[in-house]
Design a protein around this motif. Structure first.
Motif, PDB file in Angstrom:
ATOM      1  N   PHE A  32       0.810  -1.208   0.000  1.00 41.46           N
ATOM      2  CA  PHE A  32       0.000   0.000   0.000  1.00 41.46           C
ATOM      3  C   PHE A  32       0.855   1.276   0.000  1.00 41.46           C
ATOM      4  CE2 PHE A  32      -3.238  -3.043   0.938  1.00 41.46           C
ATOM      5  CZ  PHE A  32      -4.419  -2.488   0.507  1.00 41.46           C
ATOM      6  N   GLY A  33       2.157   1.119  -0.234  1.00 40.92           N
ATOM      7  CA  GLY A  33       3.040   2.277  -0.338  1.00 40.92           C
ATOM      8  C   GLY A  33       3.534   2.794   0.992  1.00 40.92           C
ATOM      9  N   GLY A  34       3.327   2.026   2.055  1.00 40.49           N
ATOM     10  CA  GLY A  34       3.742   2.461   3.382  1.00 40.49           C
ATOM     11  C   GLY A  34       5.166   2.052   3.715  1.00 40.49           C
ATOM     12  N   GLU A  35       5.689   2.713   4.724  1.00 38.72           N
ATOM     13  CA  GLU A  35       7.017   2.366   5.237  1.00 38.72           C
ATOM     14  C   GLU A  35       7.028   2.534   6.752  1.00 38.72           C
ATOM     15  OE1 GLU A  35      10.245   5.242   4.542  1.00 38.72           O
ATOM     16  OE2 GLU A  35       8.728   6.570   3.685  1.00 38.72           O
ATOM     17  N   PHE A  36       7.826   1.713   7.396  1.00 41.09           N
ATOM     18  CA  PHE A  36       7.989   1.814   8.843  1.00 41.09           C
ATOM     19  C   PHE A  36       9.019   2.890   9.146  1.00 41.09           C
ATOM     20  CE2 PHE A  36       6.166  -2.360   8.414  1.00 41.09           C
ATOM     21  CZ  PHE A  36       5.372  -2.497   9.546  1.00 41.09           C
ATOM     22  N   LEU A  37       8.642   3.868   9.946  1.00 43.44           N
ATOM     23  CA  LEU A  37       9.575   4.895  10.401  1.00 43.44           C
ATOM     24  C   LEU A  37      10.124   4.541  11.777  1.00 43.44           C
ATOM     25  CD1 LEU A  37       7.683   8.156   9.369  1.00 43.44           C
ATOM     26  CD2 LEU A  37       9.401   6.877   8.069  1.00 43.44           C
ATOM     27  N   TYR A  63      -3.042  10.267   3.452  1.00 47.47           N
ATOM     28  CA  TYR A  63      -3.949   9.876   4.531  1.00 47.47           C
ATOM     29  C   TYR A  63      -4.936   8.821   4.022  1.00 47.47           C
ATOM     30  CZ  TYR A  63      -7.671  10.593   8.028  1.00 47.47           C
ATOM     31  OH  TYR A  63      -8.635  10.433   8.997  1.00 47.47           O
ATOM     32  N   GLU A  64      -5.444   9.040   2.825  1.00 49.79           N
ATOM     33  CA  GLU A  64      -6.406   8.124   2.230  1.00 49.79           C
ATOM     34  C   GLU A  64      -5.808   6.740   2.024  1.00 49.79           C
ATOM     35  OE1 GLU A  64      -7.683  12.159   1.888  1.00 49.79           O
ATOM     36  OE2 GLU A  64      -5.807  11.272   1.166  1.00 49.79           O
ATOM     37  N   LYS A  65      -4.524   6.694   1.636  1.00 44.45           N
ATOM     38  CA  LYS A  65      -3.857   5.399   1.424  1.00 44.45           C
ATOM     39  C   LYS A  65      -3.696   4.659   2.753  1.00 44.45           C
ATOM     40  CE  LYS A  65      -2.202   3.012  -1.999  1.00 44.45           C
ATOM     41  NZ  LYS A  65      -3.106   2.533  -3.037  1.00 44.45           N
ATOM     42  N   ALA A  66      -3.417   5.386   3.821  1.00 42.99           N
ATOM     43  CA  ALA A  66      -3.318   4.758   5.141  1.00 42.99           C
ATOM     44  C   ALA A  66      -4.659   4.145   5.542  1.00 42.99           C
ATOM     45  CB  ALA A  66      -2.852   5.776   6.180  1.00 42.99           C
ATOM     46  N   LEU A  67      -5.747   4.898   5.317  1.00 40.96           N
ATOM     47  CA  LEU A  67      -7.076   4.383   5.620  1.00 40.96           C
ATOM     48  C   LEU A  67      -7.419   3.183   4.744  1.00 40.96           C
ATOM     49  CD1 LEU A  67      -9.044   7.731   5.997  1.00 40.96           C
ATOM     50  CD2 LEU A  67      -8.360   6.166   7.838  1.00 40.96           C
ATOM     51  N   GLU A  68      -7.038   3.255   3.481  1.00 42.81           N
ATOM     52  CA  GLU A  68      -7.291   2.146   2.557  1.00 42.81           C
ATOM     53  C   GLU A  68      -6.591   0.873   3.050  1.00 42.81           C
ATOM     54  OE1 GLU A  68      -6.247   0.949  -2.054  1.00 42.81           O
ATOM     55  OE2 GLU A  68      -6.224   3.070  -1.487  1.00 42.81           O
ATOM     56  N   TRP A  69      -5.331   1.007   3.482  1.00 48.69           N
ATOM     57  CA  TRP A  69      -4.590  -0.145   4.017  1.00 48.69           C
ATOM     58  C   TRP A  69      -5.313  -0.710   5.242  1.00 48.69           C
ATOM     59  CZ3 TRP A  69      -2.241   0.218   8.965  1.00 48.69           C
ATOM     60  CH2 TRP A  69      -1.601  -0.955   9.369  1.00 48.69           C
ATOM     61  N   TYR A  70      -5.619   0.157   6.206  1.00 49.72           N
ATOM     62  CA  TYR A  70      -6.209  -0.307   7.462  1.00 49.72           C
ATOM     63  C   TYR A  70      -7.565  -0.973   7.253  1.00 49.72           C
ATOM     64  CZ  TYR A  70      -7.438  -0.567  12.342  1.00 49.72           C
ATOM     65  OH  TYR A  70      -7.777  -1.047  13.586  1.00 49.72           O
ATOM     66  N   ASN A  71      -8.349  -0.469   6.318  1.00 52.85           N
ATOM     67  CA  ASN A  71      -9.692  -0.987   6.078  1.00 52.85           C
ATOM     68  C   ASN A  71      -9.756  -2.054   4.988  1.00 52.85           C
ATOM     69  OD1 ASN A  71     -11.089   0.657   8.013  1.00 52.85           O
ATOM     70  ND2 ASN A  71     -10.684   2.394   6.666  1.00 52.85           N
ATOM     71  N   SER A  72      -8.607  -2.457   4.473  1.00 57.73           N
ATOM     72  CA  SER A  72      -8.585  -3.423   3.371  1.00 57.73           C
ATOM     73  C   SER A  72      -8.981  -4.827   3.833  1.00 57.73           C
ATOM     74  CB  SER A  72      -7.201  -3.467   2.721  1.00 57.73           C
ATOM     75  OG  SER A  72      -6.263  -4.093   3.580  1.00 57.73           O
ATOM     76  N   GLU A  73      -9.560  -5.575   2.914  1.00 61.56           N
ATOM     77  CA  GLU A  73      -9.892  -6.980   3.177  1.00 61.56           C
ATOM     78  C   GLU A  73      -8.635  -7.783   3.467  1.00 61.56           C
ATOM     79  OE1 GLU A  73     -12.389  -8.827   0.252  1.00 61.56           O
ATOM     80  OE2 GLU A  73     -13.788  -7.138   0.233  1.00 61.56           O
ATOM     81  N   GLU A  74      -7.530  -7.396   2.851  1.00 62.25           N
ATOM     82  CA  GLU A  74      -6.264  -8.119   3.057  1.00 62.25           C
ATOM     83  C   GLU A  74      -5.737  -7.939   4.473  1.00 62.25           C
ATOM     84  OE1 GLU A  74      -3.825  -7.620  -0.948  1.00 62.25           O
ATOM     85  OE2 GLU A  74      -5.091  -5.886  -0.434  1.00 62.25           O
TER      86      GLU A  74
END
Length: 96
Positions: A32-37, A63-74
């Motif tokens: 989802f394009g995220g990275e651990f800081l 922000y939307e991508k973070a929400l998309e990741w958290y709410n994803s079926e995966e």
């Protein structure tokens, strides 16, 4: 667009089972394009107290991508592993 940040403060209650969460969440965050800081690094408390010694900060492109990741079926079954083996707080916040 402002980045999206996930800030988690956790206390792992079942370390052996929590390892599965760590293994499975990493590739999905990247997908989802995220990275651990920050991922459970050494820290010192200067004011107040915490019952949650594991701190994680993720950065997503938006922000939307973070929400998309958290709410994803995966993420749903992976999230359940975290919920079953830790307690704490999670927030998603829009950066500046």
């Amino acid at each position: 667009m402002p980045a999206g940040y996930v800030i988690a403060q956790l206390k792992v209650t079942n370390p052996e089972n929590y390892k599965e969460y760590v293994e499975k969440v990493t590739p999905l965050v990247k997908k989802f394009g995220g990275e651990f800081l920050v991922r459970a690094g050494e820290f010192q408390i200067f004011d107040g107290e915490t019952n949650f010694p594991r701190i994680i900060i993720l950065k997503f492109p938006t922000y939307e991508k973070a929400l998309e990741w958290y709410n994803s079926e995966e993420y749903e079954p992976i999230k359940q592993i975290r919920l079953d083996n830790s307690e704490g707080t999670n927030i998603i916040i829009k950066g500046i």
